[in-house]
Design a protein around this motif. Structure first.
Motif, mmCIF file in Angstrom:
data_model
loop_
_atom_site.group_PDB
_atom_site.id
_atom_site.type_symbol
_atom_site.label_atom_id
_atom_site.label_comp_id
_atom_site.label_asym_id
_atom_site.label_seq_id
_atom_site.Cartn_x
_atom_site.Cartn_y
_atom_site.Cartn_z
ATOM 1 N N GLU A 65 0.778 -1.244 -0.152
ATOM 2 C CA GLU A 65 0.092 0.011 -0.030
ATOM 3 C C GLU A 65 0.878 1.396 -0.194
ATOM 4 O O GLU A 65 1.628 1.608 0.968
ATOM 5 N N MET A 66 0.858 1.926 -1.198
ATOM 6 C CA MET A 66 1.477 3.100 -0.998
ATOM 7 C C MET A 66 1.084 4.294 -2.018
ATOM 8 O O MET A 66 0.367 4.021 -3.057
ATOM 9 N N ILE A 67 1.585 5.485 -1.945
ATOM 10 C CA ILE A 67 1.179 6.399 -2.745
ATOM 11 C C ILE A 67 2.417 6.405 -3.946
ATOM 12 O O ILE A 67 3.329 5.682 -4.133
ATOM 13 N N SER A 68 1.980 7.003 -5.083
ATOM 14 C CA SER A 68 2.961 6.787 -6.458
ATOM 15 C C SER A 68 4.205 7.659 -6.295
ATOM 16 O O SER A 68 5.216 7.167 -6.854
ATOM 17 N N ASN A 69 4.218 8.596 -5.186
ATOM 18 C CA ASN A 69 5.317 9.283 -5.430
ATOM 19 C C ASN A 69 6.407 8.725 -3.983
ATOM 20 O O ASN A 69 6.405 9.254 -2.989
ATOM 21 N N THR A 70 6.657 7.748 -4.277
ATOM 22 C CA THR A 70 7.611 6.809 -3.261
ATOM 23 C C THR A 70 8.881 6.376 -4.182
ATOM 24 O O THR A 70 8.924 5.848 -5.260
ATOM 25 N N GLY A 71 9.959 6.574 -3.462
ATOM 26 C CA GLY A 71 11.520 6.073 -3.739
ATOM 27 C C GLY A 71 11.831 7.055 -5.017
ATOM 28 O O GLY A 71 11.270 8.047 -5.170
ATOM 29 N N THR A 72 12.522 6.359 -6.181
ATOM 30 C CA THR A 72 12.944 7.031 -6.960
ATOM 31 C C THR A 72 11.760 6.914 -8.118
ATOM 32 O O THR A 72 11.344 5.746 -8.561
ATOM 33 N N TYR A 73 11.269 7.868 -8.556
ATOM 34 C CA TYR A 73 9.905 7.939 -9.329
ATOM 35 C C TYR A 73 10.006 8.739 -10.578
ATOM 36 O O TYR A 73 10.907 9.708 -10.488
ATOM 37 N N ILE A 74 9.220 8.514 -11.649
ATOM 38 C CA ILE A 74 9.061 9.311 -12.831
ATOM 39 C C ILE A 74 7.487 10.136 -12.747
ATOM 40 O O ILE A 74 6.645 9.655 -12.451
ATOM 41 N N ASP A 75 7.776 11.066 -13.426
ATOM 42 C CA ASP A 75 6.518 12.138 -13.615
ATOM 43 C C ASP A 75 6.556 12.085 -15.075
ATOM 44 O O ASP A 75 7.208 12.638 -15.767
ATOM 45 N N CYS A 76 5.155 11.993 -15.245
ATOM 46 C CA CYS A 76 4.538 12.124 -16.858
ATOM 47 C C CYS A 76 3.544 13.421 -16.684
ATOM 48 O O CYS A 76 3.294 13.762 -15.845
ATOM 49 N N PRO A 77 3.289 13.742 -18.040
ATOM 50 C CA PRO A 77 2.338 15.165 -18.133
ATOM 51 C C PRO A 77 1.154 15.011 -17.166
ATOM 52 O O PRO A 77 0.823 15.925 -16.623
ATOM 53 N N PHE A 78 0.587 13.763 -17.014
ATOM 54 C CA PHE A 78 -0.666 13.523 -16.207
ATOM 55 C C PHE A 78 -0.680 14.087 -14.831
ATOM 56 O O PHE A 78 -1.500 14.622 -14.147
ATOM 57 N N HIS A 79 0.707 14.072 -14.463
ATOM 58 C CA HIS A 79 0.935 14.351 -12.959
ATOM 59 C C HIS A 79 0.648 15.729 -12.988
ATOM 60 O O HIS A 79 0.217 16.183 -11.640
ATOM 61 N N ARG A 80 0.944 16.761 -13.710
ATOM 62 C CA ARG A 80 0.514 18.017 -13.489
ATOM 63 C C ARG A 80 -0.632 18.410 -14.388
ATOM 64 O O ARG A 80 -1.155 19.504 -14.052
ATOM 65 N N PHE A 81 -0.938 17.812 -15.402
ATOM 66 C CA PHE A 81 -1.991 18.353 -16.612
ATOM 67 C C PHE A 81 -3.030 17.271 -16.459
ATOM 68 O O PHE A 81 -2.861 16.205 -16.829
ATOM 69 N N GLU A 82 -4.229 17.690 -16.186
ATOM 70 C CA GLU A 82 -5.413 17.016 -16.492
ATOM 71 C C GLU A 82 -5.298 16.188 -17.699
ATOM 72 O O GLU A 82 -5.787 14.855 -17.760
ATOM 73 N N ASN A 83 -5.187 16.672 -18.861
ATOM 74 C CA ASN A 83 -5.311 16.126 -20.186
ATOM 75 C C ASN A 83 -3.747 15.793 -20.699
ATOM 76 O O ASN A 83 -3.863 15.454 -21.962
ATOM 77 N N GLY A 84 -2.837 15.732 -19.624
ATOM 78 C CA GLY A 84 -1.532 14.969 -20.293
ATOM 79 C C GLY A 84 -1.399 13.627 -20.346
ATOM 80 O O GLY A 84 -2.378 12.859 -19.741
ATOM 81 N N LYS A 85 -0.394 13.341 -21.031
ATOM 82 C CA LYS A 85 -0.302 11.692 -21.082
ATOM 83 C C LYS A 85 -0.059 11.162 -19.734
ATOM 84 O O LYS A 85 0.792 11.535 -18.904
ATOM 85 N N ASP A 86 -0.799 10.033 -19.565
ATOM 86 C CA ASP A 86 -0.458 9.135 -18.217
ATOM 87 C C ASP A 86 0.594 8.285 -18.522
ATOM 88 O O ASP A 86 0.925 8.195 -19.710
ATOM 89 N N LEU A 87 0.804 7.137 -17.531
ATOM 90 C CA LEU A 87 1.909 6.228 -17.574
ATOM 91 C C LEU A 87 1.479 5.246 -18.886
ATOM 92 O O LEU A 87 2.373 4.826 -19.406
#
Length: 237
Positions: A65-87
């Motif tokens: 059970e964890m949040i997605s911002n854990t350890g070494t992680y990658i950010d895609c556009p959807f992280h910041r923008f509602e219509n951005g590309k997700d993983l």
């Protein structure tokens, strides 16, 4: 044998080799203060599994059970923008075997990383990994405060150079002392991926390697832990 000795031996063999650039995720690890730590435990323990299978056969199934911002992680556009590309929507080629460069900007010299720090490097269409040395503070109270970060002007310059990805061994690529996140906005708005909380960048040459950071193919998720790595092709003669 330490990591540096292993790398030296592999280089002398004349072969490519991999360098792990990810922190280990374990139960209770705090990556970002204020966000919950992961809970890692047994869903099915080996002891319990022995009651389900024939003698001598056992398994362990983990529950995480964890949040997605854990350890070494990658950010895609959807992280910041509602219509951005997700993983699930970012092309595989954006995650794997990117021509890369390490730029060393020690935190002992500056915490504010500016456009001027990148101008004299060939970074166009490459993965730019920023080595500050801040990873030496990983999993300590010092890691979360007064960390190295990029300025908005630096992010704009990286965008103009059409870099593929920007990674950093710091707590955040933005200045987290306030509520503004211009670097995330500029880079992710240009579909430039971000990897935070890298480590071991001191083990890499400046260039002559490729970078990979592959997340699971989740729909509706914009950031997730990765096993970030470098494949070093440079041979020391």
């Amino acid at each position: 044998m330490d990591k540096k000795e292993k790398i030296d031996r592999n280089e002398n063999k004349g072969a490519s080799f991999l360098v792990d650039l990810s922190h280990t995720i374990e139960d209770g690890l705090v990556t970002y203060k204020g966000l919950p730590a992961p809970v890692i435990c047994d869903y099915l323990s080996r002891e319990e599994s022995r009651t389900r299978y024939e003698p001598g056969t056992e398994f362990q199934i983990a529950k995480i059970e964890m949040i997605s911002n854990t350890g070494t992680y990658i950010d895609c556009p959807f992280h910041r923008f509602e219509n951005g590309k997700d993983l699930s929507e970012v092309e595989l080629e954006r995650f794997v075997d990117l021509d890369a460069i390490v730029i060393s900007i020690p935190f002992s010299q500056t915490k504010e990383i500016k456009k001027e720090h990148f101008i004299n490097y060939d970074i166009k269409k490459r993965a730019v990994l920023i080595r500050t040395g801040w990873d030496e503070n990983w999993n300590t109270e010092q890691y979360y405060e007064n960390h190295p970060y990029l300025t908005a002007e630096a992010a704009t310059y990286l965008k103009e150079c059409k870099v593929q990805l920007v990674g950093i061994d710091s707590h955040n690529i933005d200045d987290s002392s306030g509520n503004s996140r211009p670097v995330h906005t500029i880079l992710l708005g240009a579909e430039i991926l971000i990897v935070e909380h890298l480590c071991n960048l001191s083990l890499l040459p400046r260039d002559g390697f490729t970078f990979s950071a592959v997340p699971p193919k989740f729909k509706g998720v914009g950031t997730f832990p990765v096993r970030a790595m470098a494949k070093v092709n440079t041979v020391r003669l």
